[in-house]
Design a protein around this motif. Structure first.
Motif, PDB file in Angstrom:
ATOM      1  N   GLY A  97       0.796  -1.221   0.000  1.00  0.00           N
ATOM      2  CA  GLY A  97       0.000   0.000   0.000  1.00  0.00           C
ATOM      3  C   GLY A  97       0.827   1.268   0.000  1.00  0.00           C
ATOM      4  O   GLY A  97       0.292   2.346  -0.269  1.00  0.00           O
ATOM      5  N   ARG A  98       2.112   1.160   0.266  1.00  0.00           N
ATOM      6  CA  ARG A  98       2.955   2.343   0.260  1.00  0.00           C
ATOM      7  C   ARG A  98       3.356   2.689  -1.176  1.00  0.00           C
ATOM      8  O   ARG A  98       3.576   1.813  -2.017  1.00  0.00           O
ATOM      9  CB  ARG A  98       4.213   2.134   1.105  1.00  0.00           C
ATOM     10  N   ILE A  99       3.468   3.966  -1.441  1.00  0.00           N
ATOM     11  CA  ILE A  99       3.900   4.436  -2.750  1.00  0.00           C
ATOM     12  C   ILE A  99       5.426   4.404  -2.810  1.00  0.00           C
ATOM     13  O   ILE A  99       6.110   4.826  -1.867  1.00  0.00           O
ATOM     14  CB  ILE A  99       3.357   5.842  -3.021  1.00  0.00           C
ATOM     15  N   VAL A 100       5.964   3.863  -3.917  1.00  0.00           N
ATOM     16  CA  VAL A 100       7.412   3.756  -4.093  1.00  0.00           C
ATOM     17  C   VAL A 100       7.803   4.357  -5.441  1.00  0.00           C
ATOM     18  O   VAL A 100       6.968   4.535  -6.323  1.00  0.00           O
ATOM     19  CB  VAL A 100       7.889   2.291  -4.002  1.00  0.00           C
ATOM     20  N   LEU A 101       9.093   4.618  -5.579  1.00  0.00           N
ATOM     21  CA  LEU A 101       9.631   5.254  -6.782  1.00  0.00           C
ATOM     22  C   LEU A 101      10.637   4.327  -7.453  1.00  0.00           C
ATOM     23  O   LEU A 101      11.048   3.307  -6.890  1.00  0.00           O
ATOM     24  CB  LEU A 101      10.309   6.577  -6.416  1.00  0.00           C
ATOM     25  N   ALA A 102      11.050   4.682  -8.650  1.00  0.00           N
ATOM     26  CA  ALA A 102      12.036   3.898  -9.389  1.00  0.00           C
ATOM     27  C   ALA A 102      13.336   3.799  -8.595  1.00  0.00           C
ATOM     28  O   ALA A 102      13.775   4.766  -7.970  1.00  0.00           O
ATOM     29  CB  ALA A 102      12.303   4.535 -10.751  1.00  0.00           C
ATOM     30  N   GLY A 103      13.936   2.613  -8.626  1.00  0.00           N
ATOM     31  CA  GLY A 103      15.223   2.400  -7.980  1.00  0.00           C
ATOM     32  C   GLY A 103      15.141   2.076  -6.508  1.00  0.00           C
ATOM     33  O   GLY A 103      16.150   1.651  -5.919  1.00  0.00           O
ATOM     34  N   GLU A 104      13.999   2.269  -5.887  1.00  0.00           N
ATOM     35  CA  GLU A 104      13.870   2.022  -4.450  1.00  0.00           C
ATOM     36  C   GLU A 104      13.569   0.546  -4.181  1.00  0.00           C
ATOM     37  O   GLU A 104      12.652  -0.016  -4.788  1.00  0.00           O
ATOM     38  CB  GLU A 104      12.756   2.884  -3.856  1.00  0.00           C
ATOM     39  N   PRO A 105      14.319  -0.098  -3.276  1.00  0.00           N
ATOM     40  CA  PRO A 105      14.020  -1.493  -2.967  1.00  0.00           C
ATOM     41  C   PRO A 105      12.604  -1.641  -2.401  1.00  0.00           C
ATOM     42  O   PRO A 105      12.227  -0.933  -1.469  1.00  0.00           O
ATOM     43  CB  PRO A 105      15.065  -1.858  -1.917  1.00  0.00           C
ATOM     44  N   LEU A 106      11.839  -2.565  -2.990  1.00  0.00           N
ATOM     45  CA  LEU A 106      10.546  -2.919  -2.403  1.00  0.00           C
ATOM     46  C   LEU A 106      10.741  -3.928  -1.289  1.00  0.00           C
ATOM     47  O   LEU A 106       9.987  -3.955  -0.327  1.00  0.00           O
ATOM     48  CB  LEU A 106       9.598  -3.482  -3.459  1.00  0.00           C
ATOM     49  N   LEU A 107      11.752  -4.772  -1.456  1.00  0.00           N
ATOM     50  CA  LEU A 107      12.115  -5.698  -0.374  1.00  0.00           C
ATOM     51  C   LEU A 107      13.560  -6.127  -0.548  1.00  0.00           C
ATOM     52  O   LEU A 107      14.124  -6.053  -1.640  1.00  0.00           O
ATOM     53  CB  LEU A 107      11.183  -6.907  -0.317  1.00  0.00           C
ATOM     54  N   GLU A 108      14.149  -6.589   0.552  1.00  0.00           N
ATOM     55  CA  GLU A 108      15.482  -7.177   0.531  1.00  0.00           C
ATOM     56  C   GLU A 108      15.447  -8.484   1.309  1.00  0.00           C
ATOM     57  O   GLU A 108      14.909  -8.543   2.426  1.00  0.00           O
ATOM     58  CB  GLU A 108      16.521  -6.228   1.118  1.00  0.00           C
ATOM     59  N   VAL A 109      15.999  -9.521   0.707  1.00  0.00           N
ATOM     60  CA  VAL A 109      16.078 -10.849   1.306  1.00  0.00           C
ATOM     61  C   VAL A 109      17.521 -11.098   1.719  1.00  0.00           C
ATOM     62  O   VAL A 109      18.448 -10.907   0.914  1.00  0.00           O
ATOM     63  CB  VAL A 109      15.629 -11.928   0.293  1.00  0.00           C
ATOM     64  N   THR A 110      17.718 -11.504   2.966  1.00  0.00           N
ATOM     65  CA  THR A 110      19.042 -11.914   3.431  1.00  0.00           C
ATOM     66  C   THR A 110      18.935 -13.335   3.971  1.00  0.00           C
ATOM     67  O   THR A 110      18.169 -13.598   4.907  1.00  0.00           O
ATOM     68  CB  THR A 110      19.576 -10.986   4.525  1.00  0.00           C
ATOM     69  N   ALA A 111      19.667 -14.258   3.355  1.00  0.00           N
ATOM     70  CA  ALA A 111      19.581 -15.673   3.717  1.00  0.00           C
ATOM     71  C   ALA A 111      20.823 -16.378   3.207  1.00  0.00           C
ATOM     72  O   ALA A 111      21.568 -15.828   2.381  1.00  0.00           O
ATOM     73  CB  ALA A 111      18.326 -16.295   3.102  1.00  0.00           C
ATOM     74  N   PRO A 112      21.082 -17.615   3.664  1.00  0.00           N
ATOM     75  CA  PRO A 112      22.163 -18.387   3.054  1.00  0.00           C
ATOM     76  C   PRO A 112      22.001 -18.405   1.538  1.00  0.00           C
ATOM     77  O   PRO A 112      20.878 -18.541   1.028  1.00  0.00           O
ATOM     78  CB  PRO A 112      21.979 -19.790   3.666  1.00  0.00           C
ATOM     79  N   LEU A 113      23.091 -18.239   0.819  1.00  0.00           N
ATOM     80  CA  LEU A 113      23.044 -17.991  -0.621  1.00  0.00           C
ATOM     81  C   LEU A 113      22.136 -18.947  -1.404  1.00  0.00           C
ATOM     82  O   LEU A 113      21.332 -18.487  -2.224  1.00  0.00           O
ATOM     83  CB  LEU A 113      24.471 -18.002  -1.185  1.00  0.00           C
ATOM     84  N   PRO A 114      22.204 -20.279  -1.193  1.00  0.00           N
ATOM     85  CA  PRO A 114      21.321 -21.152  -1.976  1.00  0.00           C
ATOM     86  C   PRO A 114      19.844 -20.857  -1.744  1.00  0.00           C
ATOM     87  O   PRO A 114      19.036 -20.915  -2.682  1.00  0.00           O
ATOM     88  CB  PRO A 114      21.697 -22.561  -1.495  1.00  0.00           C
ATOM     89  N   GLN A 115      19.471 -20.521  -0.513  1.00  0.00           N
ATOM     90  CA  GLN A 115      18.072 -20.197  -0.217  1.00  0.00           C
ATOM     91  C   GLN A 115      17.651 -18.910  -0.917  1.00  0.00           C
ATOM     92  O   GLN A 115      16.595 -18.849  -1.569  1.00  0.00           O
ATOM     93  CB  GLN A 115      17.878 -20.036   1.288  1.00  0.00           C
ATOM     94  N   ALA A 116      18.458 -17.885  -0.742  1.00  0.00           N
ATOM     95  CA  ALA A 116      18.116 -16.584  -1.317  1.00  0.00           C
ATOM     96  C   ALA A 116      17.994 -16.668  -2.841  1.00  0.00           C
ATOM     97  O   ALA A 116      17.182 -15.972  -3.451  1.00  0.00           O
ATOM     98  CB  ALA A 116      19.158 -15.548  -0.920  1.00  0.00           C
ATOM     99  N   GLN A 117      18.792 -17.551  -3.448  1.00  0.00           N
ATOM    100  CA  GLN A 117      18.745 -17.710  -4.906  1.00  0.00           C
ATOM    101  C   GLN A 117      17.490 -18.471  -5.342  1.00  0.00           C
ATOM    102  O   GLN A 117      16.806 -18.088  -6.292  1.00  0.00           O
ATOM    103  CB  GLN A 117      19.993 -18.452  -5.386  1.00  0.00           C
ATOM    104  N   LEU A 118      17.175 -19.536  -4.633  1.00  0.00           N
ATOM    105  CA  LEU A 118      16.067 -20.403  -5.039  1.00  0.00           C
ATOM    106  C   LEU A 118      14.706 -19.717  -4.969  1.00  0.00           C
ATOM    107  O   LEU A 118      13.795 -20.079  -5.705  1.00  0.00           O
ATOM    108  CB  LEU A 118      16.046 -21.666  -4.167  1.00  0.00           C
TER     109      LEU A 118
END
Length: 463
Positions: A97-118
């Motif tokens: 529901g929040r308004i966002v602009l170009a280039g702004e992260p909508l979300l960031e995932v931090t996890a062990p690399l295989p998980q974050a990739q899958l």
């Protein structure tokens, strides 16, 4: 098999290689939209809740391994390293529901690399699609200028799930109802509906159809009046409603032709029949451009029903979105490809008055007057709070829209605000770029110094 198999094959091949190389350190991936589509002055963040549902239930089972093995034409034993893998990471995101602009992260995932990739494909799919639909619906709300809007998109969306999402997201940005019964029940939305041309055609006359419909439904009714001749249909509907004393709350629906001119004539016929409380509903190929034109012309339309063009975001059916790694095992990383450069490091977005947003590093302090947009919504693979209510999303959108500059709210030729990078993010970007370029040059120089045969080969090709 589970939703874990709803992925691109290369996510699986990369994850298998990471596991083989023991590359399981924490990786941060950032999801953002590079550039807004044409005629968009903003985006409405959406799809987060679907993404979190997926992540919280992500686990690769034996059937999933069999599916992956079959796709790779390899024995299941070769893929066993993936068996039992779950999502155990963290998610920081902009709430729906929040308004966002170009280039702004909508979300960031931090996890062990295989998980974050899958999880990339599914998460990117949900956030990209739903953000596009929510943004399109929001523009319709702006165009309607206070007139009620209802969602009629289900029959032409790209599948039932997409239709459900269109109903939910349009309600989040201000629609007052939906024709989608399942979405109405699940999301607590008002269900709306009238009748089809086939219903009128099934009876001998329009009047017979209208009277039968009114007998079946004792409350307010809406008659579709343009099956044959619109003016005659309106006059017939007025006669039936007046005879049955069913004016207040009822409506006539216009579904084709010059809706502005037809609405003027329909309003005049209804008023002349002593039915000023009977409303005029317009539908048929509407989107924000058509609604804006009708509203600006002063068409006496009370309710706009929009469907296909909004449910598929017809003029901008996709977003230039990306899910890119920005940090691995504490090492900031970035992409340098032409026109697709990314900024390194986990980030935060600070909103300042007038949408003078600043994209900063995640550990930065806010600039004066800046409020952070990304919130921690998942830790150790589990939501940190209960699923938010639909009303919470509606309130967030209404508050953000009220502050959006008028130039960004324009239906035609809007001017989108542009976020700027903080000094620290700019400096980090420069350092990482310099480091990559130095290593690239060093490797190039090593190859040149150690490859005289290669040089001769190049000379022969030039001859």
């Amino acid at each position: 098999m589970s939703d874990a198999t709803t992925t691109d094959l290369y996510e699986v091949t990369m994850a298998m290689s990471y596991l083989r190389e023991a590359m399981t350190g924490p990786a941060t991936f950032s999801l953002f939209v590079r550039d807004l589509p044409s005629d968009r002055g903003f985006l409405v963040g959406a799809g987060l809740e679907s993404a979190l549902d997926f992540l919280s239930g992500f686990r690769i089972g034996a059937e999933d391994v069999d599916v992956f093995a079959s796709a790779l034409h390899r024995p299941p034993a070769d893929v066993d390293a993936l068996l039992g893998l779950e999502f155990t990471g963290q998610v920081r995101a902009v709430p729906e529901g929040r308004i966002v602009l170009a280039g702004e992260p909508l979300l960031e995932v931090t996890a062990p690399l295989p998980q974050a990739q899958l999880v990339e494909t599914y998460v990117l799919n949900q956030v990209s699609h739903q953000t596009a639909i929510a943004s399109k619906a929001a523009r319709c709300v702006l165009a309607a200028a206070g007139h009620p809007l209802v969602d009629f998109s289900l029959r032409r969306t790209h599948g039932p799930q997409a239709g459900f999402q269109a109903a939910r997201l349009s309600a989040m940005v201000g629609f007052t109802g939906t024709s989608n019964v399942a979405a109405s029940a699940a999301e607590g939305l008002p269900a709306v509906g009238t009748m089809a041309h086939s219903y009128v055609e099934a009876f001998g006359t329009e009047e017979a159809a209208f009277r039968a419909f009114a007998r079946c439904h004792p409350g307010p009714v809406t008659f579709l009046v343009d099956t044959y001749d619109t003016d005659t249909g309106v006059a017939t509907a007025a006669r039936v409603l007046r005879d049955l004393d069913r004016g207040p709350g009822c409506a006539v629906r216009l579904d084709s032709g010059d809706l502005g001119a037809l609405a003027v004539r329909a309003r005049a016929l209804l008023d002349a029949a002593g039915l000023p409380d009977v409303r005029v509903v317009a539908s048929g190929g509407l989107d924000e451009y058509a609604v804006d034109k009708l509203v600006r012309a002063g068409a006496p339309i009370d309710i706009y029903a929009v469907g296909t063009r909004v449910g598929v975001s017809a003029d901008a059916p996709f977003l230039d979105s990306a899910y890119k790694m920005v940090d691995y095992a504490g090492r900031p990383v970035m992409k340098l490809s032409s026109a697709k450069v990314t900024a390194p490091g986990p980030k935060q977005v600070f909103r300042r008055s007038g949408y003078a947003d600043v994209i900063a590093l995640a550990d930065e302090q806010p600039p004066e007057g800046g409020m952070p947009l990304l919130e921690t919504v998942m830790l150790k693979g589990r939501r940190v709070a209960e699923r938010p209510t639909s009303e919470a999303g509606r309130k967030r959108f209404a508050a953000d829209l009220a502050e959006l500059p008028s130039t960004a709210r324009s239906i035609r030729a809007p001017v989108a605000p542009r976020a700027v990078a903080s000094e620290r993010l700019t400096a980090l970007t420069d350092r990482v770029r310099h480091r990559i370029e130095e290593k690239t040059l060093a490797r190039t120089g090593d190859r040149r110094r150690s490859g005289p045969a290669s040089s001769g080969s190049h000379r022969s090709l030039r001859k």
